[in-house]
Design a protein around this motif. Structure first.
Motif, PDB file in Angstrom:
ATOM      1  N   PHE A 159      55.172  39.674   0.931  1.00 18.09           N
ATOM      2  CA  PHE A 159      54.729  39.614  -0.454  1.00 18.09           C
ATOM      3  C   PHE A 159      53.201  39.629  -0.525  1.00 18.09           C
ATOM      4  O   PHE A 159      52.507  39.277   0.433  1.00 18.09           O
ATOM      5  CB  PHE A 159      55.265  38.358  -1.145  1.00 18.09           C
ATOM      6  N   TYR A 160      52.697  40.012  -1.703  1.00 20.59           N
ATOM      7  CA  TYR A 160      51.248  40.079  -1.885  1.00 20.59           C
ATOM      8  C   TYR A 160      50.694  38.679  -2.151  1.00 20.59           C
ATOM      9  O   TYR A 160      51.039  38.050  -3.160  1.00 20.59           O
ATOM     10  CB  TYR A 160      50.907  41.000  -3.051  1.00 20.59           C
ATOM     11  N   PRO A 161      49.813  38.159  -1.289  1.00 21.54           N
ATOM     12  CA  PRO A 161      49.259  36.801  -1.466  1.00 21.54           C
ATOM     13  C   PRO A 161      48.026  36.837  -2.374  1.00 21.54           C
ATOM     14  O   PRO A 161      46.888  36.836  -1.902  1.00 21.54           O
ATOM     15  CB  PRO A 161      48.899  36.398  -0.036  1.00 21.54           C
ATOM     16  N   LEU A 162      48.234  36.829  -3.671  1.00 16.91           N
ATOM     17  CA  LEU A 162      47.140  37.038  -4.615  1.00 16.91           C
ATOM     18  C   LEU A 162      46.037  35.996  -4.457  1.00 16.91           C
ATOM     19  O   LEU A 162      44.850  36.344  -4.401  1.00 16.91           O
ATOM     20  CB  LEU A 162      47.685  37.019  -6.048  1.00 16.91           C
ATOM     21  N   ALA A 163      46.392  34.712  -4.405  1.00 14.97           N
ATOM     22  CA  ALA A 163      45.365  33.665  -4.317  1.00 14.97           C
ATOM     23  C   ALA A 163      44.535  33.812  -3.049  1.00 14.97           C
ATOM     24  O   ALA A 163      43.299  33.694  -3.077  1.00 14.97           O
ATOM     25  CB  ALA A 163      46.023  32.287  -4.379  1.00 14.97           C
ATOM     26  N   GLU A 164      45.182  34.080  -1.932  1.00  7.42           N
ATOM     27  CA  GLU A 164      44.447  34.239  -0.674  1.00  7.42           C
ATOM     28  C   GLU A 164      43.542  35.458  -0.718  1.00  7.42           C
ATOM     29  O   GLU A 164      42.402  35.422  -0.235  1.00  7.42           O
ATOM     30  CB  GLU A 164      45.434  34.361   0.488  1.00  7.42           C
ATOM     31  N   ARG A 165      44.034  36.537  -1.291  1.00  6.49           N
ATOM     32  CA  ARG A 165      43.232  37.748  -1.349  1.00  6.49           C
ATOM     33  C   ARG A 165      42.038  37.574  -2.283  1.00  6.49           C
ATOM     34  O   ARG A 165      40.950  38.084  -2.013  1.00  6.49           O
ATOM     35  CB  ARG A 165      44.092  38.928  -1.807  1.00  6.49           C
ATOM     36  N   LEU A 166      42.231  36.851  -3.387  1.00  2.00           N
ATOM     37  CA  LEU A 166      41.113  36.599  -4.292  1.00  2.00           C
ATOM     38  C   LEU A 166      39.984  35.872  -3.576  1.00  2.00           C
ATOM     39  O   LEU A 166      38.807  36.204  -3.741  1.00  2.00           O
ATOM     40  CB  LEU A 166      41.585  35.770  -5.492  1.00  2.00           C
ATOM     41  N   ALA A 167      40.333  34.870  -2.799  1.00  2.00           N
ATOM     42  CA  ALA A 167      39.314  34.085  -2.101  1.00  2.00           C
ATOM     43  C   ALA A 167      38.582  34.903  -1.044  1.00  2.00           C
ATOM     44  O   ALA A 167      37.469  34.546  -0.646  1.00  2.00           O
ATOM     45  CB  ALA A 167      39.962  32.859  -1.460  1.00  2.00           C
ATOM     46  N   SER A 168      39.187  36.002  -0.600  1.00  2.00           N
ATOM     47  CA  SER A 168      38.581  36.793   0.473  1.00  2.00           C
ATOM     48  C   SER A 168      37.686  37.912  -0.036  1.00  2.00           C
ATOM     49  O   SER A 168      36.989  38.539   0.758  1.00  2.00           O
ATOM     50  CB  SER A 168      39.681  37.400   1.352  1.00  2.00           C
ATOM     51  N   PHE A 169      37.692  38.177  -1.354  1.00  2.00           N
ATOM     52  CA  PHE A 169      36.874  39.268  -1.868  1.00  2.00           C
ATOM     53  C   PHE A 169      35.398  38.927  -1.690  1.00  2.00           C
ATOM     54  O   PHE A 169      34.936  37.882  -2.173  1.00  2.00           O
ATOM     55  CB  PHE A 169      37.165  39.527  -3.339  1.00  2.00           C
ATOM     56  N   PRO A 170      34.607  39.782  -1.062  1.00  2.00           N
ATOM     57  CA  PRO A 170      33.209  39.430  -0.776  1.00  2.00           C
ATOM     58  C   PRO A 170      32.331  39.359  -2.016  1.00  2.00           C
ATOM     59  O   PRO A 170      31.382  38.590  -2.058  1.00  2.00           O
ATOM     60  CB  PRO A 170      32.752  40.565   0.155  1.00  2.00           C
ATOM     61  N   SER A 171      32.633  40.149  -3.062  1.00  2.00           N
ATOM     62  CA  SER A 171      31.768  40.189  -4.238  1.00  2.00           C
ATOM     63  C   SER A 171      32.212  39.233  -5.327  1.00  2.00           C
ATOM     64  O   SER A 171      31.704  39.267  -6.430  1.00  2.00           O
ATOM     65  CB  SER A 171      31.738  41.610  -4.810  1.00  2.00           C
ATOM     66  N   LEU A 172      33.173  38.393  -5.036  1.00  3.94           N
ATOM     67  CA  LEU A 172      33.696  37.468  -6.031  1.00  3.94           C
ATOM     68  C   LEU A 172      32.661  36.376  -6.311  1.00  3.94           C
ATOM     69  O   LEU A 172      32.110  35.789  -5.389  1.00  3.94           O
ATOM     70  CB  LEU A 172      34.980  36.861  -5.486  1.00  3.94           C
ATOM     71  N   PRO A 173      32.399  36.048  -7.592  1.00  4.60           N
ATOM     72  CA  PRO A 173      32.912  36.707  -8.781  1.00  4.60           C
ATOM     73  C   PRO A 173      31.829  37.443  -9.554  1.00  4.60           C
ATOM     74  O   PRO A 173      31.926  37.601 -10.758  1.00  4.60           O
ATOM     75  CB  PRO A 173      33.424  35.525  -9.595  1.00  4.60           C
ATOM     76  N   GLY A 174      30.729  37.844  -8.889  1.00  3.38           N
ATOM     77  CA  GLY A 174      29.532  38.252  -9.607  1.00  3.38           C
ATOM     78  C   GLY A 174      29.639  39.511 -10.429  1.00  3.38           C
ATOM     79  O   GLY A 174      28.812  39.732 -11.294  1.00  3.38           O
ATOM     80  N   GLY A 175      30.607  40.379 -10.197  1.00  5.30           N
ATOM     81  CA  GLY A 175      30.627  41.663 -10.880  1.00  5.30           C
ATOM     82  C   GLY A 175      31.281  41.676 -12.236  1.00  5.30           C
ATOM     83  O   GLY A 175      31.433  42.744 -12.824  1.00  5.30           O
ATOM     84  N   GLY A 176      31.705  40.537 -12.762  1.00  9.09           N
ATOM     85  CA  GLY A 176      32.365  40.511 -14.053  1.00  9.09           C
ATOM     86  C   GLY A 176      33.856  40.764 -13.927  1.00  9.09           C
ATOM     87  O   GLY A 176      34.375  41.102 -12.860  1.00  9.09           O
ATOM     88  N   PRO A 177      34.598  40.615 -15.035  1.00 12.49           N
ATOM     89  CA  PRO A 177      36.059  40.767 -14.976  1.00 12.49           C
ATOM     90  C   PRO A 177      36.509  42.172 -14.601  1.00 12.49           C
ATOM     91  O   PRO A 177      37.530  42.337 -13.944  1.00 12.49           O
ATOM     92  CB  PRO A 177      36.510  40.385 -16.394  1.00 12.49           C
TER      93      PRO A 177
END
Length: 407
Positions: A322-340
């Motif tokens: 399954f897609y681990p959304l919470a884990e993947r969100l935490a791994s995004f390098p540009s989070l969260p500066g680029g806006g929604p």
């Protein structure tokens, strides 16, 4: 010039046929030349019927008829140069090519007529779907909003997932995301009931629990009328997450009706907002006798809320994970500066990579950012920012690619 342009457009009717039409024309030339240079007992003229048959697959009936006439003319030329225009063999070949070309043109006309009817039906269907699932405003109060919607059904813009954003009078912003039991076009009627109840109640009820109770009452009364009850009568329900985000106060409230919890993103920290007062899905008619209670949580400037349906977290990789959304969100390098918009783009791209491009369920995503006061472009009116109803991006950027594709 205007008449000529109209005539050529009507001849081709299908833009893809403009270049490929050289193929059947070339066949006529090649077959004619080869036949003329072949012995008299070799007859290649019947092969000329291939030209109108190919034309029918790449262009409209008018151009098919024109190529058919050229094929018949080529057969006449072959007969004349072979000195046998009145022979039974050449006469039978000319009659055969003429009849076959006429049949091909008739089939092409029937196909073109059906294609035009399907295009009209598709345009009406898309207009109806856009009316049902109106795109959320990209800027509402002190919030910036980005959304993505991908329907599982072929040629469908919407399916069993739903999302909407509306302003309330006190002032605050209400949002809902939900998932109808089932997927695809069969669930559109049920989704419309929930969206209608939300849009009507969002402006009438000051308290979020009252809004959810009114939605459940409306959905319970109306769901069976629009649901497909042929095979599963009495088993229709809608999971939903309803939010209330006041313009002031730095907090938000939510009521969860059997829906996956939202994710709060704050300075590279991702928190799953589990509820302490969960309610059953809408439409089951079994809300508790005690009044519903909303869960309150901090939602300050610079924070993001990620709302999603189970089509996101249940998307499987080729290995079945399954897609681990919470884990993947935490791994995004540009989070969260680029806006929604940037955050939504990262999620969508990562989700497709995880599922190898195959999403087998409806997918809805809603990303909400509370904008710092210094970033608000609209002046304050009566103590709260005005909604940008034109849907312009607060930074002047064009609408997100994901949002435009989702509807």
């Amino acid at each position: 010039m205007r008449f000529r342009r109209w005539s050529m457009d009507r001849l081709f009717e299908r833009p893809s046929g403009r270049g490929l039409v050289a193929v059947p024309l070339g066949l006529i030339v090649v077959i004619t030349l080869v036949d003329l240079h072949s012995p008299t007992d070799v007859h290649l003229g019947p092969l000329l019927v291939i030209a109108p048959a190919l034309t029918a697959s790449i262009a409209g009936a008018r151009l098919t008829a024109l190529v058919g006439l050229l094929a018949v003319g080529a057969q006449v030329l072959i007969a004349v140069l072979h000195g046998g225009l009145t022979t039974s063999n050449h006469i039978s070949q000319m009659i055969a090519i003429t009849l076959l070309s006429a049949l091909i043109v008739l089939f092409a006309r029937a196909r073109d007529r059906r294609s035009r009817e399907l295009n009209r039906v598709r345009s009406v269907s898309e207009a109806a779907q856009r009316v049902l699932l109106r795109p959320p405003p990209r800027r509402v109060g002190p919030l910036r909003v980005a959304w993505l919607y991908v329907a599982a059904g072929d040629e469908a813009k919407i399916g069993g997932d739903l999302l909407a954003v509306a302003r309330a009078a006190h002032p605050s912003t209400r949002a809902v995301i939900g998932d109808v039991r089932g997927k695809g076009l069969a669930s559109i009627g049920e989704a419309s009931v929930v969206l209608g109840a939300f849009r009507e109640g969002a402006h009438r009820h000051a308290l979020l629990p009252d809004l959810v109770a009114a939605m459940d009452d409306s959905v319970t009364r109306n769901l069976e009328e629009v649901a497909d009850t042929e095979h599963d009568a009495g088993e229709h329900f809608v999971t939903a997450l309803v939010l209330d985000i006041p313009d002031e106060g730095g907090h938000a409230e939510m009521v969860t009706c059997g829906h996956p919890p939202p994710l709060l993103v704050r300075e590279h920290q991702v928190t799953e907002l589990t509820t302490r007062n969960s309610a059953p899905p809408l439409g089951m008619g079994v809300l508790p006798d005690a009044p519903l209670r909303a869960d309150r949580f901090a939602f300050t400037a610079g924070d993001y809320l990620v709302l999603y349906t189970d089509g996101v977290i249940e998307a499987r990789s080729p290995t079945g994970a399954f897609y681990p959304l919470a884990e993947r969100l935490a791994s995004f390098p540009s989070l969260p500066g680029g806006g929604p918009d940037s955050l939504l783009h990262h999620i969508h791209r990562d989700l497709l990579a995880h599922a190898d491009g195959q999403l087998n369920d409806d997918v809805a995503l809603l990303v909400i950012e509370r904008v710092p006061t210094r970033h608000l472009l609209r002046p304050l009116l009566d103590g709260h920012p005005m909604t940008d109803r034109a849907g312009a991006h607060p930074d002047g950027a064009p609408p997100s690619e994901a949002g435009e594709r989702g509807i």
